[in-house]
Scaffold this motif. Sequence first.
Motif, PDB file in Angstrom:
ATOM      1  N   LYS A  88       0.878  -1.053   0.001  1.00 58.82           N
ATOM      2  CA  LYS A  88      -0.129  -0.051   0.051  1.00 58.82           C
ATOM      3  C   LYS A  88       1.059   1.289  -0.052  1.00 58.82           C
ATOM      4  O   LYS A  88       0.439   2.284  -0.567  1.00 58.82           O
ATOM      5  N   LYS A  89       1.965   1.193   0.547  1.00 58.86           N
ATOM      6  CA  LYS A  89       2.547   2.411   0.828  1.00 58.86           C
ATOM      7  C   LYS A  89       4.101   2.413   0.637  1.00 58.86           C
ATOM      8  O   LYS A  89       4.721   2.293  -0.532  1.00 58.86           O
ATOM      9  N   ALA A  90       4.789   2.054   1.614  1.00 64.58           N
ATOM     10  CA  ALA A  90       6.426   2.479   1.663  1.00 64.58           C
ATOM     11  C   ALA A  90       6.998   1.199   0.845  1.00 64.58           C
ATOM     12  O   ALA A  90       6.556  -0.033   1.190  1.00 64.58           O
ATOM     13  N   PRO A  91       8.132   1.446   0.021  1.00 65.21           N
ATOM     14  CA  PRO A  91       8.914   0.013  -0.596  1.00 65.21           C
ATOM     15  C   PRO A  91       9.436  -0.571   0.740  1.00 65.21           C
ATOM     16  O   PRO A  91      10.019  -0.003   1.412  1.00 65.21           O
ATOM     17  N   THR A  92       9.464  -1.931   0.820  1.00 64.41           N
ATOM     18  CA  THR A  92      10.031  -2.581   1.619  1.00 64.41           C
ATOM     19  C   THR A  92      11.380  -3.418   0.962  1.00 64.41           C
ATOM     20  O   THR A  92      10.903  -4.066   0.070  1.00 64.41           O
ATOM     21  N   PHE A  93      12.427  -3.391   1.504  1.00 70.71           N
ATOM     22  CA  PHE A  93      13.706  -3.991   0.977  1.00 70.71           C
ATOM     23  C   PHE A  93      13.422  -5.758   0.944  1.00 70.71           C
ATOM     24  O   PHE A  93      13.090  -6.162   1.671  1.00 70.71           O
ATOM     25  N   LEU A  94      13.687  -6.005  -0.146  1.00 75.44           N
ATOM     26  CA  LEU A  94      13.804  -7.397  -0.702  1.00 75.44           C
ATOM     27  C   LEU A  94      15.540  -8.089  -0.795  1.00 75.44           C
ATOM     28  O   LEU A  94      16.013  -8.591   0.155  1.00 75.44           O
ATOM     29  N   PHE A  95      16.155  -7.434  -1.691  1.00 77.42           N
ATOM     30  CA  PHE A  95      17.427  -7.734  -2.044  1.00 77.42           C
ATOM     31  C   PHE A  95      18.207  -6.536  -2.381  1.00 77.42           C
ATOM     32  O   PHE A  95      17.743  -5.697  -2.937  1.00 77.42           O
ATOM     33  N   MET A  96      19.689  -6.895  -2.130  1.00 79.00           N
ATOM     34  CA  MET A  96      20.506  -5.844  -2.698  1.00 79.00           C
ATOM     35  C   MET A  96      21.367  -6.914  -3.518  1.00 79.00           C
ATOM     36  O   MET A  96      22.099  -7.833  -2.663  1.00 79.00           O
ATOM     37  N   LEU A  97      22.216  -6.554  -4.828  1.00 79.20           N
ATOM     38  CA  LEU A  97      22.829  -7.462  -5.528  1.00 79.20           C
ATOM     39  C   LEU A  97      24.268  -6.614  -5.936  1.00 79.20           C
ATOM     40  O   LEU A  97      23.685  -5.366  -6.535  1.00 79.20           O
ATOM     41  N   THR A  98      25.317  -6.967  -5.976  1.00 82.46           N
ATOM     42  CA  THR A  98      26.318  -6.098  -6.280  1.00 82.46           C
ATOM     43  C   THR A  98      27.383  -7.062  -7.475  1.00 82.46           C
ATOM     44  O   THR A  98      27.806  -6.648  -8.274  1.00 82.46           O
ATOM     45  N   SER A  99      27.227  -8.391  -6.942  1.00 80.28           N
ATOM     46  CA  SER A  99      28.001  -9.176  -7.656  1.00 80.28           C
ATOM     47  C   SER A  99      27.399 -10.106  -8.736  1.00 80.28           C
ATOM     48  O   SER A  99      26.224 -10.453  -8.704  1.00 80.28           O
ATOM     49  N   SER A 100      28.098 -10.301  -9.867  1.00 82.56           N
ATOM     50  CA  SER A 100      27.300 -10.937 -11.000  1.00 82.56           C
ATOM     51  C   SER A 100      27.331 -12.406 -10.989  1.00 82.56           C
ATOM     52  O   SER A 100      28.115 -12.950 -10.113  1.00 82.56           O
ATOM     53  N   GLY A 101      26.299 -13.009 -11.074  1.00 82.53           N
ATOM     54  CA  GLY A 101      26.003 -14.474 -10.983  1.00 82.53           C
ATOM     55  C   GLY A 101      25.948 -14.828  -9.457  1.00 82.53           C
ATOM     56  O   GLY A 101      25.745 -16.190  -9.422  1.00 82.53           O
TER      57      GLY A 101
END
Lengths: 113, 112
Positions: free
Chosen positions: A40-53
């Motif tokens: 409904k409102k705020a984006p909630t964090f799922l994942f952060m990706l920095t490295s390929s694969g």
Amino acid sequence: EDKVVQSPLSLVVHEGDTVTLNCSYEVTNFRSLLWYKQEKKAPTFLFMLTSSGIEKKSGRLSSILDKKELFSILNITATQTGDSAVYLCAVTVSGGSNYKLTFGKGTLLTVNP
Amino acid sequence: EPEVTQTPSHQVTQMGQEVILRCVPISNHLYFYWYRQILGQKVEFLVSFYNNEISEKSEIFDDQFSVERPDGSNFTLKIRSTKLEDSAMYFCASSTSTDTQYFGPGTRLTVL
């Protein structure tokens, strides 16, 4: 100008289906890619990706980044009605002392019972 | 679990009036942000704040906008003279030194 493109823009599935959401980006000095779920409102964090694969996984959700082809996918297996939401992809770039997020338009996922 | 809080949840104002949107970031976070989302559009970056000063601002963040961290816990966004096109959901976010930003529930601003 940094650009993040998500596809599809909307998707309707039945409970139990598996879905794949796409995010491609064109940015200078890519640093990281993040997935958020917006109900409904705020984006909630799922994942952060920095490295390929390297796959990130949390329950039925998983995500992977391809830095060569400049895209990421978010997979949701055995979807439930509670997965209905807008899924947002965002990127950050290197340089400076802040990490502003540049968002795509999002994918609206509707899971029907 | 600590979370970002925002007040008010909904603010209605007349065009030309000043509004202040308030945020309490997560307590050990160092980086603070404001974003906005006009209905049906994507989330857009407004401004970032670190070490008591603005570190970056977007083209949207013109002279009508200002931010402040008045007391070490609150983080505010002020719009001096609101316009109809300022109507949007305003999100505050905070982070540590990593990229993961945690968002507050937002303030819906309606300018009449």
